[in-house]
Design a protein around this motif. Structure first.
Motif, mmCIF file in Angstrom:
data_model
loop_
_atom_site.group_PDB
_atom_site.id
_atom_site.type_symbol
_atom_site.label_atom_id
_atom_site.label_comp_id
_atom_site.label_asym_id
_atom_site.label_seq_id
_atom_site.Cartn_x
_atom_site.Cartn_y
_atom_site.Cartn_z
ATOM 1 N N ASN A 8 0.828 -1.208 0.000
ATOM 2 C CA ASN A 8 0.000 0.000 0.000
ATOM 3 C C ASN A 8 0.864 1.261 0.000
ATOM 4 N N ALA A 9 1.934 1.254 0.805
ATOM 5 C CA ALA A 9 2.830 2.411 0.901
ATOM 6 C C ALA A 9 3.549 2.660 -0.422
ATOM 7 N N LYS A 10 3.929 1.579 -1.114
ATOM 8 C CA LYS A 10 4.608 1.715 -2.402
ATOM 9 C C LYS A 10 3.682 2.334 -3.449
ATOM 10 N N ILE A 11 2.440 1.830 -3.484
ATOM 11 C CA ILE A 11 1.460 2.362 -4.440
ATOM 12 C C ILE A 11 1.208 3.841 -4.171
ATOM 13 N N ARG A 12 1.047 4.156 -2.899
ATOM 14 C CA ARG A 12 0.792 5.546 -2.509
ATOM 15 C C ARG A 12 1.955 6.452 -2.900
ATOM 16 N N LEU A 13 3.180 6.001 -2.655
ATOM 17 C CA LEU A 13 4.361 6.795 -3.005
ATOM 18 C C LEU A 13 4.444 7.026 -4.505
ATOM 19 N N LEU A 15 1.917 7.079 -6.647
ATOM 20 C CA LEU A 15 0.861 8.023 -7.024
ATOM 21 C C LEU A 15 1.232 9.454 -6.632
ATOM 22 N N GLN A 16 1.795 9.613 -5.447
ATOM 23 C CA GLN A 16 2.216 10.950 -5.006
ATOM 24 C C GLN A 16 3.270 11.518 -5.956
ATOM 25 N N ALA A 17 4.270 10.691 -6.281
ATOM 26 C CA ALA A 17 5.354 11.144 -7.157
ATOM 27 C C ALA A 17 4.831 11.451 -8.557
ATOM 28 N N ALA A 18 3.936 10.598 -9.064
ATOM 29 C CA ALA A 18 3.383 10.798 -10.410
ATOM 30 C C ALA A 18 2.566 12.078 -10.490
ATOM 31 N N CYS A 96 -5.027 14.898 0.297
ATOM 32 C CA CYS A 96 -3.854 15.155 1.135
ATOM 33 C C CYS A 96 -2.916 13.955 1.162
ATOM 34 N N GLY A 97 -3.503 12.760 1.203
ATOM 35 C CA GLY A 97 -2.697 11.553 1.319
ATOM 36 C C GLY A 97 -2.056 11.099 0.029
ATOM 37 N N PHE A 98 -2.681 11.388 -1.115
ATOM 38 C CA PHE A 98 -2.216 10.823 -2.378
ATOM 39 C C PHE A 98 -1.865 11.845 -3.458
ATOM 40 N N ARG A 265 -6.441 9.274 4.624
ATOM 41 C CA ARG A 265 -6.752 8.099 3.793
ATOM 42 C C ARG A 265 -5.505 7.371 3.283
ATOM 43 N N CYS A 266 -4.452 7.342 4.077
ATOM 44 C CA CYS A 266 -3.218 6.690 3.628
ATOM 45 C C CYS A 266 -3.376 5.178 3.527
ATOM 46 N N GLY A 267 -4.335 4.597 4.261
ATOM 47 C CA GLY A 267 -4.622 3.175 4.163
ATOM 48 C C GLY A 267 -3.795 2.270 5.050
ATOM 49 N N GLU A 268 -2.889 2.854 5.857
ATOM 50 C CA GLU A 268 -2.048 2.021 6.721
ATOM 51 C C GLU A 268 -2.874 1.277 7.769
ATOM 52 N N CYS A 269 -3.910 1.904 8.279
ATOM 53 C CA CYS A 269 -4.781 1.261 9.273
ATOM 54 C C CYS A 269 -5.499 0.070 8.667
ATOM 55 N N LYS A 270 -6.016 0.254 7.467
ATOM 56 C CA LYS A 270 -6.761 -0.796 6.775
ATOM 57 C C LYS A 270 -5.868 -2.003 6.519
ATOM 58 N N GLU A 271 -4.646 -1.739 6.092
ATOM 59 C CA GLU A 271 -3.730 -2.829 5.794
ATOM 60 C C GLU A 271 -3.268 -3.553 7.063
ATOM 61 N N ALA A 272 -3.169 -2.813 8.178
ATOM 62 C CA ALA A 272 -2.656 -3.401 9.418
ATOM 63 C C ALA A 272 -3.713 -4.175 10.206
ATOM 64 N N CYS A 273 -4.990 -3.893 9.972
ATOM 65 C CA CYS A 273 -6.063 -4.516 10.758
ATOM 66 C C CYS A 273 -6.009 -6.044 10.651
ATOM 67 N N PRO A 274 -5.829 -6.750 11.757
ATOM 68 C CA PRO A 274 -5.682 -8.212 11.714
ATOM 69 C C PRO A 274 -6.969 -8.960 11.361
ATOM 70 N N VAL A 275 -8.122 -8.310 11.575
ATOM 71 C CA VAL A 275 -9.402 -8.980 11.281
ATOM 72 C C VAL A 275 -10.105 -8.377 10.070
#
Length: 286
Positions: A8-13, A15-18, A96-98, A265-275
């Motif tokens: 998720n972090a790679k995709i976000r980076l 998109l930000q750079a692009a 802001c996030g992307f 909306r960086c998505g880190e929470c969504k990716e980290a959620c164990p359930v």
């Protein structure tokens, strides 16, 4: 040892750079030290990106809003505010996030290793409301009501506060234009000092400009609860373990407030959620 980036972090980076490259793609401006002044400058990009950046192809929403307010072209002001509202309704603080170039800069600076990263500063809750004060006073009230002898105001936020303009516009243009170098005064020195403080803080505190100062983030944050891109928490799955908050660099309790005005909306929470209790809730799903 460097922390491994998630997918998720790679995709976000990327998109930000692009988006940063796309919105600042006027290469000729960097070569000749002049800004693009074509028809595209009438269009606002979603994120905070200085009009005066040599490579900028569009206008900054906050800069455009101030310019129209100071010129008394109220119909055009409504157009600009309408465009900002459209971005807010569709994306919220996803912008802001992307999509924000200065957000990317802060993200990269925060990756620099430091003895201790600060999750919250003293008076955090009060400081987070400061950006709304900046929005009200420096973006709207002062430009509209403090006028000169010609009956015009000035862009107070851009002129006296905005570090984005200093980094993307002021410094490059001064370096590339000898005449501008000879005209440097206290105002430029003040803006460089403010920029330096924000950049240094960005190494220790995650996105200090976005958290406490940015008026555009304040506007988009208001739309977070109703924007097309928003989060929902499946209460039947959520165990309130706090892992989402632990992985959120803005220290938001997603299980209590999934659409906080501070969430980018960086998505880190969504990716980290164990359930897998955190989901993106589109406008179609209600």
């Amino acid at each position: 040892m460097a922390e491994k980036m998630s997918k998720n972090a790679k995709i976000r980076l990327l998109l930000q750079a692009a988006f940063t490259a796309l919105s600042n793609g006027y290469a000729k401006g960097f070569v000749h030290g002049k800004i693009y002044q074509g028809d595209l400058k009438y269009v606002c990009v979603p994120g905070l990106n200085c009009y005066s950046c040599p490579g900028a192809l569009g206008s900054c929403p906050i800069g455009a809003l101030q310019s129209t307010l100071t010129s008394r072209e109220y119909n055009f002001s409504l157009y600009v505010f309408g465009l900002i509202s459209l971005f807010g309704v569709v994306f919220g603080r996803f912008v802001c996030g992307f999509l924000c170039p200065f957000g990317l800069i802060q993200d990269l600076l925060f990756k620099i290793p430091f003895v201790k990263k600060v999750r919250e500063v003293k008076g955090e809750k009060i400081l987070r409301w400061f950006r709304f004060l900046i929005l009200a006073v420096f973006v709207i009230i002062l430009p509209m009501f403090v006028i000169d002898i010609t009956g015009l105001g000035k862009p107070w936020f851009c002129k006296y506060i905005c570090p984005v303009g200093t980094l993307e516009g002021g410094i490059p243009l001064v370096l590339m234009n000898e005449n501008l170098r000879s005209a440097i005064g206290f105002l430029f020195e003040w803006k460089v000092a403010l920029l330096t403080i924000i950049l240094l803080l960005s190494i220790i505190v995650y996105r200090p400009f976005c958290r406490y100062i940015c008026p555009l983030g304040a506007i988009y944050g208001v739309f977070n609860k109703i924007s097309f891109v928003r989060y929902s928490v499946n209460e039947s799955k959520c165990t309130k373990c706090g892992i989402c908050q632990k992985n959120c660099k803005l220290n938001i309790k997603l299980y209590e407030n999934p659409n906080s005005m501070d969430c980018i909306r960086c998505g880190e929470c969504k990716e980290a959620c164990p359930v897998k209790a955190i989901n993106i809730k589109s406008f179609k799903s209600g």
